[in-house]
Design a protein around this motif. Structure first.
Motif, PDB file in Angstrom:
ATOM      1  N   SER A  73      61.056 -70.713  -1.120  1.00 16.62           N
ATOM      2  CA  SER A  73      60.621 -71.893  -1.100  1.00 16.62           C
ATOM      3  C   SER A  73      61.210 -73.002  -1.895  1.00 16.62           C
ATOM      4  O   SER A  73      61.519 -72.648  -3.074  1.00 16.62           O
ATOM      5  CB  SER A  73      58.983 -72.233  -0.909  1.00 16.62           C
ATOM      6  N   THR A  74      60.926 -74.321  -1.869  1.00 16.41           N
ATOM      7  CA  THR A  74      61.226 -75.374  -2.886  1.00 16.41           C
ATOM      8  C   THR A  74      60.165 -75.346  -3.972  1.00 16.41           C
ATOM      9  O   THR A  74      59.167 -74.748  -3.603  1.00 16.41           O
ATOM     10  CB  THR A  74      61.500 -76.715  -2.112  1.00 16.41           C
ATOM     11  N   THR A 110      66.264 -77.219  -0.726  1.00 14.31           N
ATOM     12  CA  THR A 110      66.443 -76.260   0.501  1.00 14.31           C
ATOM     13  C   THR A 110      67.780 -75.804   0.458  1.00 14.31           C
ATOM     14  O   THR A 110      67.763 -74.536   0.980  1.00 14.31           O
ATOM     15  CB  THR A 110      66.136 -77.295   1.849  1.00 14.31           C
ATOM     16  N   LEU A 121      68.332 -72.139  -0.475  1.00 18.83           N
ATOM     17  CA  LEU A 121      67.239 -71.069   0.134  1.00 18.83           C
ATOM     18  C   LEU A 121      68.143 -70.253   1.076  1.00 18.83           C
ATOM     19  O   LEU A 121      67.633 -69.048   1.599  1.00 18.83           O
ATOM     20  CB  LEU A 121      66.078 -71.850   0.798  1.00 18.83           C
ATOM     21  N   ARG A 122      69.393 -70.462   1.426  1.00 14.35           N
ATOM     22  CA  ARG A 122      69.994 -69.947   2.419  1.00 14.35           C
ATOM     23  C   ARG A 122      70.651 -68.703   1.792  1.00 14.35           C
ATOM     24  O   ARG A 122      71.797 -68.426   1.451  1.00 14.35           O
ATOM     25  CB  ARG A 122      71.089 -70.450   3.258  1.00 14.35           C
ATOM     26  N   ASP A 136      61.617 -67.681   4.396  1.00 17.22           N
ATOM     27  CA  ASP A 136      61.752 -68.617   3.532  1.00 17.22           C
ATOM     28  C   ASP A 136      61.067 -70.097   4.216  1.00 17.22           C
ATOM     29  O   ASP A 136      61.336 -70.126   5.494  1.00 17.22           O
ATOM     30  CB  ASP A 136      63.309 -68.769   2.805  1.00 17.22           C
ATOM     31  N   ARG A 180      61.398 -74.185   5.085  1.00 14.09           N
ATOM     32  CA  ARG A 180      62.449 -75.112   5.145  1.00 14.09           C
ATOM     33  C   ARG A 180      61.711 -76.293   5.886  1.00 14.09           C
ATOM     34  O   ARG A 180      61.009 -76.252   6.806  1.00 14.09           O
ATOM     35  CB  ARG A 180      63.680 -74.612   5.684  1.00 14.09           C
ATOM     36  N   GLY A 198      63.057 -79.153   8.095  1.00  3.25           N
ATOM     37  CA  GLY A 198      64.018 -79.695   8.753  1.00  3.25           C
ATOM     38  C   GLY A 198      63.815 -79.698  10.507  1.00  3.25           C
ATOM     39  O   GLY A 198      62.636 -79.963  10.745  1.00  3.25           O
ATOM     40  N   TRP A 258      68.594 -73.327  12.562  1.00  2.37           N
ATOM     41  CA  TRP A 258      69.337 -72.927  11.584  1.00  2.37           C
ATOM     42  C   TRP A 258      69.912 -71.752  12.299  1.00  2.37           C
ATOM     43  O   TRP A 258      69.407 -70.850  13.070  1.00  2.37           O
ATOM     44  CB  TRP A 258      68.512 -72.588  10.404  1.00  2.37           C
ATOM     45  N   ALA A 261      63.207 -69.524  13.399  1.00  2.00           N
ATOM     46  CA  ALA A 261      62.127 -70.324  12.784  1.00  2.00           C
ATOM     47  C   ALA A 261      61.095 -70.708  13.343  1.00  2.00           C
ATOM     48  O   ALA A 261      60.846 -70.850  14.633  1.00  2.00           O
ATOM     49  CB  ALA A 261      62.771 -71.908  12.408  1.00  2.00           C
ATOM     50  N   GLU A 292      66.121 -81.606   0.927  1.00  5.00           N
ATOM     51  CA  GLU A 292      64.907 -81.282   1.581  1.00  5.00           C
ATOM     52  C   GLU A 292      64.637 -82.476   2.705  1.00  5.00           C
ATOM     53  O   GLU A 292      64.019 -82.037   3.520  1.00  5.00           O
ATOM     54  CB  GLU A 292      63.677 -81.034   0.861  1.00  5.00           C
ATOM     55  N   TYR A 344      58.012 -78.544   8.588  1.00  9.44           N
ATOM     56  CA  TYR A 344      58.164 -77.492   8.029  1.00  9.44           C
ATOM     57  C   TYR A 344      58.154 -76.393   8.844  1.00  9.44           C
ATOM     58  O   TYR A 344      57.199 -76.347   9.740  1.00  9.44           O
ATOM     59  CB  TYR A 344      56.951 -77.454   7.022  1.00  9.44           C
TER      60      TYR A 344
END
Length: 318
Positions: free
Chosen positions: A112-113, A145, A148-149, A156, A158, A160, A164, A169, A211, A283
């Motif tokens: 995570s951030t 963010t 994180l990939r 994780d 994210r 967005g 992805w 997600a 982010e 999120y």
């Protein structure tokens, strides 16, 4: 008898399963989406990796990768094999971890951030052992963010649109952004009743990040006004610093609702009504390809969604 059965099974597996070396190299290529990076990770030449993958495809009679001029991608058969191998290796790694660490707990790496870790995860740690007693969490905290990939995470978080290409997600929650201040600041200053009054109220700002987070300037724009004369008491690189300054009564910060709800519930921050912006993004908990959406994953998602009980939190962990 047991050894005879084991030997028979082993021979059976050898007849069915191709070279384990080829499978491990296939997993690396599929995870990194690159023959070159896989070769570097494995400490072999790219030609050796390509040869192993070719032999593997010949043995099972299925093309695993679609090879283009500058890129590769998994075929349908490759996706199926990658999911099976990744899950199996994950279980094997967890087994080794339990044996070597002398623990019956499985380690789960959550990315995570820093903001999400400090403001959402840390206040919930006390309930983790009750929610997931068999899980040992390892936090892999990044600044933004974009970092994180990585294939090193089991999960994780994210912010967005939920789309992805490297994982599945799960929606955690949507967000809303509104002004917050401390009770001490509110006792010394008049309550802003309009956007103009809010603009001159001594703002605490944080830099926009990858982010998708907003600054005061973009927040006012989303409210439908362009104000050039914003009065800043402090500008920060990190959002957590802006929130800390608000907790210390230094001005008015932007409160991301899910990040500051425990401060509001505890009474250490006050939400200034009726101002609010609701971002389009949300999120998500991202499960990388090759990892299963199992009960543990769903439990982690629920753990991150549930509100904490109000506690007197005076500062954010550094």
């Amino acid at each position: 008898m047991r050894n005879q059965q084991a030997g028979s099974t082993q021979k059976g597996y050898r007849r069915i399963i191709p070279s384990m070396t080829a499978l491990l190299q296939f997993e690396s290529v599929a995870r990194l989406n690159s023959f070159t990076l896989a070769a570097k990770e494995l400490g072999v030449t790219q030609a050796a990796v390509s040869k192993q993958i070719k032999v593997l495809e010949e043995n099972i009679g299925v093309q695993l990768f679609q090879r283009l001029h500058r890129s590769i991608y998994l075929t349908e058969g490759g996706e199926t094999l990658f999911a099976i191998i990744s899950e199996s290796l994950q279980k094997i790694a967890s087994g080794f971890d339990q044996i070597t660490q002398g623990s019956d707990k499985r380690e789960l790496v959550l990315g995570s951030t820093a903001t999400f870790s400090h403001c959402r995860i840390m206040p919930r740690l006390a309930s983790l052992s009750e929610t997931l007693p068999h899980i040992r969490l390892r936090l892999a905290t990044q600044m933004f963010t974009g970092n994180l990939r990585t294939p090193d995470f089991d999960l994780d978080v994210r912010f967005g649109n939920g789309e992805w290409d490297d994982g599945h997600a799960l929606l955690l929650f949507e967000e809303e952004v509104f002004p917050v201040c401390s009770p001490a600041w509110l006792a010394r200053n008049p309550i802003p009743l309009s956007l103009d009054e809010l603009a001159g109220a001594g703002l605490l700002d944080a830099d926009a990040t990858s982010e998708g987070w907003v600054t005061w300037q973009s927040w006012f724009k989303d409210e439908g006004v362009n104000l050039a004369g914003l009065k800043y008491n402090l500008r920060c690189s990190l959002y957590t610093d802006a929130v800390q300054a608000a907790l210390n009564g230094y001005g008015v910060a932007l409160g991301w609702g899910r990040m500051v709800e425990h401060f509001i519930d505890a009474g250490t921050l006050v939400r200034l009504e009726p101002f609010v912006v609701r971002p389009k993004d949300a999120y998500y908990l991202v499960v990388p390809h090759g990892h299963c959406v199992n009960p543990d994953v769903l439990a982690i998602a629920q753990w991150l969604q549930v509100k904490t009980q109000a506690v007197q939190v005076q500062e954010i962990a550094e």
